[in-house]
Scaffold this motif. Sequence first.
Motif, PDB file in Angstrom:
ATOM      1  N   ASN A  70       0.807  -1.217   0.000  1.00  0.00           N
ATOM      2  CA  ASN A  70       0.000   0.000   0.000  1.00  0.00           C
ATOM      3  C   ASN A  70       0.840   1.267   0.000  1.00  0.00           C
ATOM      4  OD1 ASN A  70      -2.872  -0.256  -0.173  1.00  0.00           O
ATOM      5  ND2 ASN A  70      -2.722  -1.521   1.647  1.00  0.00           N
ATOM      6  N   PHE A  71       2.089   1.177   0.407  1.00  0.00           N
ATOM      7  CA  PHE A  71       2.947   2.358   0.423  1.00  0.00           C
ATOM      8  C   PHE A  71       3.792   2.481  -0.842  1.00  0.00           C
ATOM      9  CE2 PHE A  71       2.058   1.725   4.940  1.00  0.00           C
ATOM     10  CZ  PHE A  71       1.561   2.980   5.226  1.00  0.00           C
ATOM     11  N   ILE A  72       3.640   1.553  -1.776  1.00  0.00           N
ATOM     12  CA  ILE A  72       4.341   1.617  -3.056  1.00  0.00           C
ATOM     13  C   ILE A  72       3.365   2.186  -4.085  1.00  0.00           C
ATOM     14  CG2 ILE A  72       5.449   0.265  -4.871  1.00  0.00           C
ATOM     15  CD1 ILE A  72       6.214  -1.772  -2.702  1.00  0.00           C
ATOM     16  N   PRO A  73       3.776   3.203  -4.840  1.00  0.00           N
ATOM     17  CA  PRO A  73       2.854   3.785  -5.824  1.00  0.00           C
ATOM     18  C   PRO A  73       2.351   2.745  -6.826  1.00  0.00           C
ATOM     19  CG  PRO A  73       4.796   5.160  -5.565  1.00  0.00           C
ATOM     20  CD  PRO A  73       5.050   3.909  -4.781  1.00  0.00           C
ATOM     21  N   TYR A  74       1.075   2.784  -7.091  1.00  0.00           N
ATOM     22  CA  TYR A  74       0.375   1.923  -8.053  1.00  0.00           C
ATOM     23  C   TYR A  74       0.340   0.452  -7.650  1.00  0.00           C
ATOM     24  CZ  TYR A  74       1.034   6.128 -10.783  1.00  0.00           C
ATOM     25  OH  TYR A  74       1.055   7.432 -11.189  1.00  0.00           O
ATOM     26  N   ALA A  75       0.785   0.103  -6.485  1.00  0.00           N
ATOM     27  CA  ALA A  75       0.730  -1.292  -6.048  1.00  0.00           C
ATOM     28  C   ALA A  75      -0.552  -1.598  -5.288  1.00  0.00           C
ATOM     29  CB  ALA A  75       1.937  -1.616  -5.176  1.00  0.00           C
ATOM     30  N   GLU A  76      -1.378  -0.574  -5.054  1.00  0.00           N
ATOM     31  CA  GLU A  76      -2.650  -0.777  -4.368  1.00  0.00           C
ATOM     32  C   GLU A  76      -3.546  -1.731  -5.141  1.00  0.00           C
ATOM     33  OE1 GLU A  76      -5.382   2.447  -3.396  1.00  0.00           O
ATOM     34  OE2 GLU A  76      -3.972   2.952  -1.803  1.00  0.00           O
ATOM     35  N   ALA A  77      -3.420  -1.716  -6.459  1.00  0.00           N
ATOM     36  CA  ALA A  77      -4.238  -2.602  -7.294  1.00  0.00           C
ATOM     37  C   ALA A  77      -3.901  -4.064  -7.041  1.00  0.00           C
ATOM     38  CB  ALA A  77      -4.037  -2.255  -8.766  1.00  0.00           C
ATOM     39  N   VAL A  78      -2.708  -4.336  -6.563  1.00  0.00           N
ATOM     40  CA  VAL A  78      -2.306  -5.707  -6.240  1.00  0.00           C
ATOM     41  C   VAL A  78      -2.603  -6.020  -4.775  1.00  0.00           C
ATOM     42  CG1 VAL A  78      -0.335  -7.269  -6.095  1.00  0.00           C
ATOM     43  CG2 VAL A  78      -0.507  -5.671  -7.995  1.00  0.00           C
ATOM     44  N   SER A  79      -2.413  -5.041  -3.893  1.00  0.00           N
ATOM     45  CA  SER A  79      -2.548  -5.301  -2.458  1.00  0.00           C
ATOM     46  C   SER A  79      -3.989  -5.577  -2.042  1.00  0.00           C
ATOM     47  CB  SER A  79      -1.975  -4.143  -1.649  1.00  0.00           C
ATOM     48  OG  SER A  79      -2.789  -3.003  -1.750  1.00  0.00           O
ATOM     49  N   GLN A  80      -4.954  -4.907  -2.650  1.00  0.00           N
ATOM     50  CA  GLN A  80      -6.339  -5.107  -2.240  1.00  0.00           C
ATOM     51  C   GLN A  80      -6.844  -6.515  -2.568  1.00  0.00           C
ATOM     52  OE1 GLN A  80      -7.735  -2.888  -0.250  1.00  0.00           O
ATOM     53  NE2 GLN A  80      -5.806  -1.776  -0.442  1.00  0.00           N
ATOM     54  N   PRO A  81      -6.602  -7.041  -3.777  1.00  0.00           N
ATOM     55  CA  PRO A  81      -6.998  -8.443  -4.011  1.00  0.00           C
ATOM     56  C   PRO A  81      -6.239  -9.433  -3.129  1.00  0.00           C
ATOM     57  CG  PRO A  81      -6.675  -7.321  -6.091  1.00  0.00           C
ATOM     58  CD  PRO A  81      -6.203  -6.391  -5.022  1.00  0.00           C
ATOM     59  N   LEU A  82      -4.953  -9.145  -2.842  1.00  0.00           N
ATOM     60  CA  LEU A  82      -4.205 -10.024  -1.939  1.00  0.00           C
ATOM     61  C   LEU A  82      -4.834 -10.044  -0.549  1.00  0.00           C
ATOM     62  CD1 LEU A  82      -0.398  -9.454  -2.635  1.00  0.00           C
ATOM     63  CD2 LEU A  82      -1.757 -11.481  -3.065  1.00  0.00           C
ATOM     64  N   ALA A  83      -5.255  -8.892  -0.083  1.00  0.00           N
ATOM     65  CA  ALA A  83      -5.912  -8.829   1.225  1.00  0.00           C
ATOM     66  C   ALA A  83      -7.196  -9.646   1.214  1.00  0.00           C
ATOM     67  CB  ALA A  83      -6.203  -7.380   1.604  1.00  0.00           C
ATOM     68  N   GLY A  84      -7.982  -9.492   0.158  1.00  0.00           N
ATOM     69  CA  GLY A  84      -9.217 -10.268   0.061  1.00  0.00           C
ATOM     70  C   GLY A  84      -8.973 -11.760   0.044  1.00  0.00           C
ATOM     71  N   ILE A  85      -8.009 -12.181  -0.768  1.00  0.00           N
ATOM     72  CA  ILE A  85      -7.691 -13.607  -0.860  1.00  0.00           C
ATOM     73  C   ILE A  85      -7.221 -14.150   0.484  1.00  0.00           C
ATOM     74  CG2 ILE A  85      -6.053 -15.256  -1.858  1.00  0.00           C
ATOM     75  CD1 ILE A  85      -6.211 -13.521  -4.439  1.00  0.00           C
ATOM     76  N   SER A  86      -6.326 -13.425   1.149  1.00  0.00           N
ATOM     77  CA  SER A  86      -5.793 -13.932   2.412  1.00  0.00           C
ATOM     78  C   SER A  86      -6.852 -13.937   3.516  1.00  0.00           C
ATOM     79  CB  SER A  86      -4.560 -13.143   2.834  1.00  0.00           C
ATOM     80  OG  SER A  86      -4.870 -11.790   2.990  1.00  0.00           O
ATOM     81  N   PHE A  87      -7.707 -12.917   3.569  1.00  0.00           N
ATOM     82  CA  PHE A  87      -8.762 -12.918   4.587  1.00  0.00           C
ATOM     83  C   PHE A  87      -9.776 -14.027   4.324  1.00  0.00           C
ATOM     84  CE2 PHE A  87      -7.735  -8.338   5.623  1.00  0.00           C
ATOM     85  CZ  PHE A  87      -7.295  -8.611   6.896  1.00  0.00           C
ATOM     86  N   ILE A  88     -10.103 -14.268   3.061  1.00  0.00           N
ATOM     87  CA  ILE A  88     -11.014 -15.375   2.748  1.00  0.00           C
ATOM     88  C   ILE A  88     -10.376 -16.706   3.137  1.00  0.00           C
ATOM     89  CG2 ILE A  88     -12.050 -16.653   0.829  1.00  0.00           C
ATOM     90  CD1 ILE A  88     -12.559 -13.905  -0.496  1.00  0.00           C
ATOM     91  N   TRP A  89      -9.110 -16.870   2.817  1.00  0.00           N
ATOM     92  CA  TRP A  89      -8.377 -18.093   3.151  1.00  0.00           C
ATOM     93  C   TRP A  89      -8.344 -18.311   4.661  1.00  0.00           C
ATOM     94  CZ3 TRP A  89      -2.839 -18.989   0.775  1.00  0.00           C
ATOM     95  CH2 TRP A  89      -2.404 -20.266   1.072  1.00  0.00           C
ATOM     96  N   LEU A  90      -8.009 -17.256   5.406  1.00  0.00           N
ATOM     97  CA  LEU A  90      -7.977 -17.361   6.866  1.00  0.00           C
ATOM     98  C   LEU A  90      -9.368 -17.644   7.431  1.00  0.00           C
ATOM     99  CD1 LEU A  90      -5.554 -14.408   7.666  1.00  0.00           C
ATOM    100  CD2 LEU A  90      -5.064 -16.839   7.933  1.00  0.00           C
ATOM    101  N   GLY A  91     -10.367 -16.983   6.884  1.00  0.00           N
ATOM    102  CA  GLY A  91     -11.735 -17.203   7.362  1.00  0.00           C
ATOM    103  C   GLY A  91     -12.223 -18.617   7.120  1.00  0.00           C
ATOM    104  N   ILE A  92     -11.930 -19.161   5.943  1.00  0.00           N
ATOM    105  CA  ILE A  92     -12.335 -20.536   5.642  1.00  0.00           C
ATOM    106  C   ILE A  92     -11.615 -21.518   6.556  1.00  0.00           C
ATOM    107  CG2 ILE A  92     -12.168 -22.350   3.888  1.00  0.00           C
ATOM    108  CD1 ILE A  92     -12.798 -20.183   1.800  1.00  0.00           C
ATOM    109  N   SER A  93     -10.336 -21.259   6.825  1.00  0.00           N
ATOM    110  CA  SER A  93      -9.607 -22.182   7.707  1.00  0.00           C
ATOM    111  C   SER A  93     -10.139 -22.116   9.140  1.00  0.00           C
ATOM    112  CB  SER A  93      -8.113 -21.887   7.666  1.00  0.00           C
ATOM    113  OG  SER A  93      -7.829 -20.650   8.267  1.00  0.00           O
ATOM    114  N   VAL A  94     -10.547 -20.949   9.594  1.00  0.00           N
ATOM    115  CA  VAL A  94     -11.156 -20.842  10.925  1.00  0.00           C
ATOM    116  C   VAL A  94     -12.500 -21.560  10.935  1.00  0.00           C
ATOM    117  CG1 VAL A  94     -12.190 -19.221  12.568  1.00  0.00           C
ATOM    118  CG2 VAL A  94      -9.957 -18.735  11.606  1.00  0.00           C
ATOM    119  N   TYR A  95     -13.278 -21.359   9.884  1.00  0.00           N
ATOM    120  CA  TYR A  95     -14.591 -21.989   9.796  1.00  0.00           C
ATOM    121  C   TYR A  95     -14.485 -23.511   9.799  1.00  0.00           C
ATOM    122  CZ  TYR A  95     -19.129 -23.340   7.957  1.00  0.00           C
ATOM    123  OH  TYR A  95     -20.344 -23.938   7.776  1.00  0.00           O
TER     124      TYR A  95
END
Length: 107
Positions: A70-95
């Motif tokens: 998020n602190f690298i210019p124009y990398a926000e487009a990559v960081s937001q999907p990564l956050a979604g993927i990792s939170f979904i992955w963590l959530g499914i593993s908790v579930y």
Amino acid sequence: MWVGAFVVPVLQERAPELANNAPPGLANVGLQISLYIFFIGIFLFSIMTAIKGILPRWAAILLILVPILNFIPYAEAVSQPLAGISFIWLGISVYKGVNKESQDVVS
């Protein structure tokens, strides 16, 4: 980005004087402080998750990259999907209770 997509169009339609003016300085300071605290929290959570291994390590490693990107210019487009993927992955593993440590804690 969420505010820009959903809040600003409604403000421009219903209260254009609010949408056209720059936000007050104190609101910008509050926004910056809350974002930095949020990024520090995600970073610490993901590091501890990766070290302890209670949840999937690869999901935590992906989440470590999010605040950094998020602190690298124009990398926000990559960081937001990564956050979604990792939170979904963590959530499914908790579930599902994938890891032994998480099953010991629950039972």
